[in-house]
Design a protein around this motif. Sequence first.
Motif, PDB file in Angstrom:
ATOM      1  N   SER A  46       0.817  -1.212   0.000  1.00  0.00           N
ATOM      2  CA  SER A  46       0.000   0.000   0.000  1.00  0.00           C
ATOM      3  C   SER A  46       0.849   1.261   0.000  1.00  0.00           C
ATOM      4  O   SER A  46       0.312   2.363  -0.107  1.00  0.00           O
ATOM      5  CB  SER A  46      -0.896   0.026   1.250  1.00  0.00           C
ATOM      6  N   ALA A  47       2.163   1.115   0.126  1.00  0.00           N
ATOM      7  CA  ALA A  47       3.000   2.301   0.258  1.00  0.00           C
ATOM      8  C   ALA A  47       4.429   2.011  -0.170  1.00  0.00           C
ATOM      9  O   ALA A  47       4.872   0.859  -0.182  1.00  0.00           O
ATOM     10  CB  ALA A  47       2.993   2.796   1.699  1.00  0.00           C
ATOM     11  N   VAL A  48       5.099   3.088  -0.519  1.00  0.00           N
ATOM     12  CA  VAL A  48       6.538   3.070  -0.802  1.00  0.00           C
ATOM     13  C   VAL A  48       7.172   4.068   0.150  1.00  0.00           C
ATOM     14  O   VAL A  48       6.596   5.123   0.417  1.00  0.00           O
ATOM     15  CB  VAL A  48       6.828   3.479  -2.256  1.00  0.00           C
ATOM     16  N   SER A  49       8.339   3.713   0.662  1.00  0.00           N
ATOM     17  CA  SER A  49       9.057   4.642   1.541  1.00  0.00           C
ATOM     18  C   SER A  49      10.494   4.788   1.050  1.00  0.00           C
ATOM     19  O   SER A  49      11.173   3.791   0.817  1.00  0.00           O
ATOM     20  CB  SER A  49       9.046   4.121   2.981  1.00  0.00           C
ATOM     21  N   ILE A  50      10.916   6.004   0.854  1.00  0.00           N
ATOM     22  CA  ILE A  50      12.326   6.262   0.506  1.00  0.00           C
ATOM     23  C   ILE A  50      12.912   7.272   1.488  1.00  0.00           C
ATOM     24  O   ILE A  50      12.178   8.025   2.135  1.00  0.00           O
ATOM     25  CB  ILE A  50      12.507   6.807  -0.925  1.00  0.00           C
ATOM     26  N   SER A  51      14.226   7.255   1.579  1.00  0.00           N
ATOM     27  CA  SER A  51      14.928   8.228   2.416  1.00  0.00           C
ATOM     28  C   SER A  51      15.648   9.217   1.520  1.00  0.00           C
ATOM     29  O   SER A  51      16.323   8.845   0.565  1.00  0.00           O
ATOM     30  CB  SER A  51      15.954   7.521   3.312  1.00  0.00           C
ATOM     31  N   GLN A  52      15.450  10.483   1.846  1.00  0.00           N
ATOM     32  CA  GLN A  52      16.098  11.564   1.114  1.00  0.00           C
ATOM     33  C   GLN A  52      16.873  12.388   2.119  1.00  0.00           C
ATOM     34  O   GLN A  52      16.251  13.044   2.960  1.00  0.00           O
ATOM     35  CB  GLN A  52      15.026  12.403   0.386  1.00  0.00           C
ATOM     36  N   VAL A  53      18.100  12.375   2.187  1.00  0.00           N
ATOM     37  CA  VAL A  53      19.155  11.666   1.531  1.00  0.00           C
ATOM     38  C   VAL A  53      18.994  10.153   1.745  1.00  0.00           C
ATOM     39  O   VAL A  53      18.560   9.729   2.823  1.00  0.00           O
ATOM     40  CB  VAL A  53      20.501  12.156   2.093  1.00  0.00           C
ATOM     41  N   SER A  54      19.399   9.354   0.760  1.00  0.00           N
ATOM     42  CA  SER A  54      19.294   7.904   0.899  1.00  0.00           C
ATOM     43  C   SER A  54      20.310   7.384   1.909  1.00  0.00           C
ATOM     44  O   SER A  54      21.223   8.093   2.317  1.00  0.00           O
ATOM     45  CB  SER A  54      19.514   7.220  -0.447  1.00  0.00           C
ATOM     46  N   GLU A  55      20.126   6.103   2.297  1.00  0.00           N
ATOM     47  CA  GLU A  55      21.010   5.504   3.300  1.00  0.00           C
ATOM     48  C   GLU A  55      22.433   5.332   2.792  1.00  0.00           C
ATOM     49  O   GLU A  55      23.351   5.058   3.564  1.00  0.00           O
ATOM     50  CB  GLU A  55      20.462   4.147   3.761  1.00  0.00           C
ATOM     51  N   ASN A  56      22.644   5.464   1.492  1.00  0.00           N
ATOM     52  CA  ASN A  56      24.004   5.413   0.966  1.00  0.00           C
ATOM     53  C   ASN A  56      24.570   6.809   0.734  1.00  0.00           C
ATOM     54  O   ASN A  56      25.582   6.969   0.064  1.00  0.00           O
ATOM     55  CB  ASN A  56      24.030   4.631  -0.357  1.00  0.00           C
ATOM     56  N   GLY A  57      23.894   7.796   1.248  1.00  0.00           N
ATOM     57  CA  GLY A  57      24.387   9.161   1.104  1.00  0.00           C
ATOM     58  C   GLY A  57      24.090   9.773  -0.247  1.00  0.00           C
ATOM     59  O   GLY A  57      24.637  10.826  -0.592  1.00  0.00           O
ATOM     60  N   LEU A  58      23.181   9.140  -0.997  1.00  0.00           N
ATOM     61  CA  LEU A  58      22.850   9.628  -2.335  1.00  0.00           C
ATOM     62  C   LEU A  58      21.605  10.511  -2.278  1.00  0.00           C
ATOM     63  O   LEU A  58      20.742  10.324  -1.416  1.00  0.00           O
ATOM     64  CB  LEU A  58      22.601   8.453  -3.277  1.00  0.00           C
TER      65      LEU A  58
END
Lengths: 353, 353, 353, 353
Positions: free
Chosen positions: B135-147
Amino acid sequence: MNFGSDNQAGVSPAILQTLVQAASGIQSAYGNDDWCARAEQMLCEAFDTPLKAFFVATGTAANCLALSTIAQPWNAVVCHDMAHIAVDENSAPEWFTGGARLLPLATDSGKLLAGDLERFLASYPASPPHNMLPSAVSISQVSENGLVYQPHEVAALAASAHAKGLRLHMDGARLANAVAALGCHPADITCKAGVDVLSLGASKNGALMAEAVVFFDQALAEHFRIRQKRAGQLVSKSRLIGAQYCAWLQDGHWLQLARHANASARSLADALVATRAVRLAWPAEANEVFAILPRALHVQLLSHGVRCSDWYDTSIPRGTALAADEMVVRFVASWSSTSDEVQALADLVRSLA
Amino acid sequence: MNFGSDNQAGVSPAILQTLVQAASGIQSAYGNDDWCARAEQMLCEAFDTPLKAFFVATGTAANCLALSTIAQPWNAVVCHDMAHIAVDENSAPEWFTGGARLLPLATDSGKLLAGDLERFLASYPASPPHNMLPSAVSISQVSENGLVYQPHEVAALAASAHAKGLRLHMDGARLANAVAALGCHPADITCKAGVDVLSLGASKNGALMAEAVVFFDQALAEHFRIRQKRAGQLVSKSRLIGAQYCAWLQDGHWLQLARHANASARSLADALVATRAVRLAWPAEANEVFAILPRALHVQLLSHGVRCSDWYDTSIPRGTALAADEMVVRFVASWSSTSDEVQALADLVRSLA
Amino acid sequence: MNFGSDNQAGVSPAILQTLVQAASGIQSAYGNDDWCARAEQMLCEAFDTPLKAFFVATGTAANCLALSTIAQPWNAVVCHDMAHIAVDENSAPEWFTGGARLLPLATDSGKLLAGDLERFLASYPASPPHNMLPSAVSISQVSENGLVYQPHEVAALAASAHAKGLRLHMDGARLANAVAALGCHPADITCKAGVDVLSLGASKNGALMAEAVVFFDQALAEHFRIRQKRAGQLVSKSRLIGAQYCAWLQDGHWLQLARHANASARSLADALVATRAVRLAWPAEANEVFAILPRALHVQLLSHGVRCSDWYDTSIPRGTALAADEMVVRFVASWSSTSDEVQALADLVRSLA
Amino acid sequence: MNFGSDNQAGVSPAILQTLVQAASGIQSAYGNDDWCARAEQMLCEAFDTPLKAFFVATGTAANCLALSTIAQPWNAVVCHDMAHIAVDENSAPEWFTGGARLLPLATDSGKLLAGDLERFLASYPASPPHNMLPSAVSISQVSENGLVYQPHEVAALAASAHAKGLRLHMDGARLANAVAALGCHPADITCKAGVDVLSLGASKNGALMAEAVVFFDQALAEHFRIRQKRAGQLVSKSRLIGAQYCAWLQDGHWLQLARHANASARSLADALVATRAVRLAWPAEANEVFAILPRALHVQLLSHGVRCSDWYDTSIPRGTALAADEMVVRFVASWSSTSDEVQALADLVRSLA
């Protein structure tokens, strides 16, 4: 005339100064900083016993994380029927414990005493797996009616609970006020009296945001760091909380703050009663005044900018009745209440009554 | 030489000053204070859109409370396989959502892109009631690889997600660093790009403890105050957090802090690579440097008092291999990193290599 | 002399015969078999309304899955203080709902009537997010005291509940007994009276293991198949339950069985009262007899092999008092009770008294 | 030509006969009946060891209740990435355990072997409180690819798990088929090999609805009756399940049924391969055939009334590739499969290919 709640007050200068001091420089995160270590040490000294302390963001979290260590999801927790955990924390107890149930008891005294517990357990149908088994008792010190448990009352309750295999949790959101009111040693109403785990709040007594779970029975703390993390209660810059506790405990500052708040409440209670427009629902033993007054008066107070809380009708002593035009109002004094404020409120009540 | 984490840094003076200012006087509790109201208003202005903001104690709570509004207990949340929510927050996602499942995807880019999502969903056996429905997508901004996700990357992912009925959550623990790195408007990588709900963290970027859940889709916020309360995340003296956000957002302070941290990390990355003793696992696009270096070197750095983190072997790009004596180490620059520290670390690495 | 519980009785021959018939041959699994489809159709006909029915393994599951559709984890469910869900299902309600709380009310009538609900809600401090918001009412028909709600009582309660935005759940573990006792149409005390969701039990009335959740408000059933699966309540060879319902409903078999049980209980109640050794706690309106009798007599009955249940002291009418040597005992008649058994028990009581 | 699933088959006459016998007369409820007691005793004899057995309604419940005894809400359970608990039981594992996480591993063998576990744990970042700690391993015997674990494979896995403090759960929905395929003693692949808790299913092997949780480590069963009750898995007329187990275990009936199903599957596999239109994804070691065949052929089979299941593309061995027009189809033989059916299907495939 601010008597809305002690959690609306500002921060004590001494605590703020330490907080500012702690805000600079590098510190390890997640509870591993120097301030939290020192705060735990100072708690050991304050209670004169080995203990484990964990620092969290809210009293709700402190209470409910504490309960999760003494109640399995299929256990029940006996409490007073006006208990903060039963009335004012939404479904947090159920959620943190994974489904444990509160069993709220109405009592004559406005506290939950050993006799109340024993009578309840004597008739409780604990036939597993159908019925839920009580595993814990939780009381608030100061109680939700502003009453203070005497050391012997806590000890008797703990003894009754332990005799039945139940653990004792104390919600100490206003523990400092109780210690100040009793003039006892902090241990007398906690570890020495048999409390297993304590929620110790500083936010209502001069801090900005400082709540702790204190385990006198350290074995209960086994998985606590994990519980804290998964509940989103492991603050990264935990020095924030540790530093406040250090300042709060330093040189008995916490008890000074509490004594002031208590004295303000007593003055207020006396002044209100003297107006004859108001009677007390319960004795003002700590920093709260539960007053019964005409609804019209309450409206007028609000219109004059008085901060106070419309309180639960059901909180008055059994046997006491509210007239149709009466209501219960809670006035809370804090470390920052002034005698001018108290006087002003009393004068206002007198003028309106 | 403190590169352990941006959450080990102290508090920016501007933020601390505002916090001190807010600490005095009476304020309503539980999020109803003036500071929280103003902070929400300033967030509306910063993102140039109507929104609802709620202030909580930790990033874990912000992420997981946000997820609880877009994933029923029987839903799944697609994320990157190095996602903070999947790796570093214990079982908080499951607990806050009541049992929703993370579906972590390994990708080539180190980010979770629209194509990754589409390929995954194309082969995902979503046959209810046996399989769980995403039901959902979650991303990290900045990503966990520093991108850093580009605006068009967020927009494409949001479009793919929405096309399948999935909502998009962004973990913005380092959103300021991403905005600073991109030089874009904050809206470009959030509301304009289709993010439904954002965890916006200030604690890693100069604040003491300030995390927010920001709803661009305001309908998702319907029961949020209740969710917050029952999770023990409704701080009584919430002005603490509101005030920090006010100072953080004032006159672009948040982006100044982030630009400094980013620049420090880039300097560090360049200096480390120049030593030839170290290679980068990923480009240092924001304020983190993920370096591959000999284990012996890492030991020596620690013995010289360098703070840095032993990082996950599995975090390196697919196709990259670690030699037996190599490891991944994370260096994080903060708003308070100095060029002297950067230089000192580079010199130390050169001297040891 | 078996009056322990109607769930200790065997299976009606007609139901067993159908079950044997259904046991052979290939059928789709997980509720997609022909028997379940036919059972749902027969339920539509029995209640004379469109509905959705789901078949589960236990009454606990039926009740608690039903509640999960009308109570969010932060909602409360008002019920009678002797409610089966409050007393006898351990923490299943909390667990299935993710933490919703029961609010059990003591009443004078032994049932939960519209007036009880209205008085309660009038004084309930529903101030979110601190207090929990009631979202549902749950009653048992037949009630836990063996009393039968009249159609107008259910209708009035449903109207009061709906007026406050609450849904009405009925625990119909003995619904057949209520319909038989009233001589009404099944719809009169369920869908026509405003029940939103019904737990309909057949296990206590001649079936082997057959429980259903019946949605009169079909929108509530939206995610029910998923709820059922994740709770381990989606039986693979679901024909087992479907077939029993087909036989149970066929030609009014369920009401024949219930009429017999009710008649047996009434005979037993009359016979017991006639002995003068026993008085009734409540009128025996359906198939249960709640008797107040001397503890010594209870011991003797057990020693003569009588099956009956030591019942809750708290279940007697308010205002009624138990003598020190008295207790409450429950006798339940079933579809298979015989007049010989009834007579034998009455004779035994008379001989012992 | 019914090869949809063994849970679509009917009930073995011997089991049905016993069930009919058990359906009459009075029996104590909630697992306290004579049949359940006898079934537990027969399980002790079948596995030649003391054990505790509990009878539940579904395999989902058996698996997830078992997991709840070996995984705290903050623990992880290592399993194969095609594990039934990971793929086909929705969010039941999370829900029953209160939030424990599955860690599904892709493997070369199609099973989860000791080496797989050891490699995984060696690189797993178990740094509490941030990471989740694995506490258990769960395998299915027969595996989800139709493969049978050898006794030494189970023993090696159990040894690896126990060495790391993890418990071993076995999903034995088709344990009988595994025992029959191996020709070993039931203990050889369970208690003697180190399995701590077993879900033992009879429903897929001739019973109507019979699932059990069998504790070889009896200490794990401490609160199981309560877990069962609160999950709605304590069937009142539990004789239903106990009686089926008695018949199933009597005189090796369970293994006769399983041998027949296995032999049918082997015949079918051989016949399918002989048509050259089909290849096997995995060897047909028990009663399931996983075949790779053209999509067009699958459509034709369905149109000719063949029951079989469209299976997961991801279930094939690593290194094997599906052509664009190919798919995986699962054929399951049951105790009631006939050689005529097998022959008819093979003939049909040959005629269509």
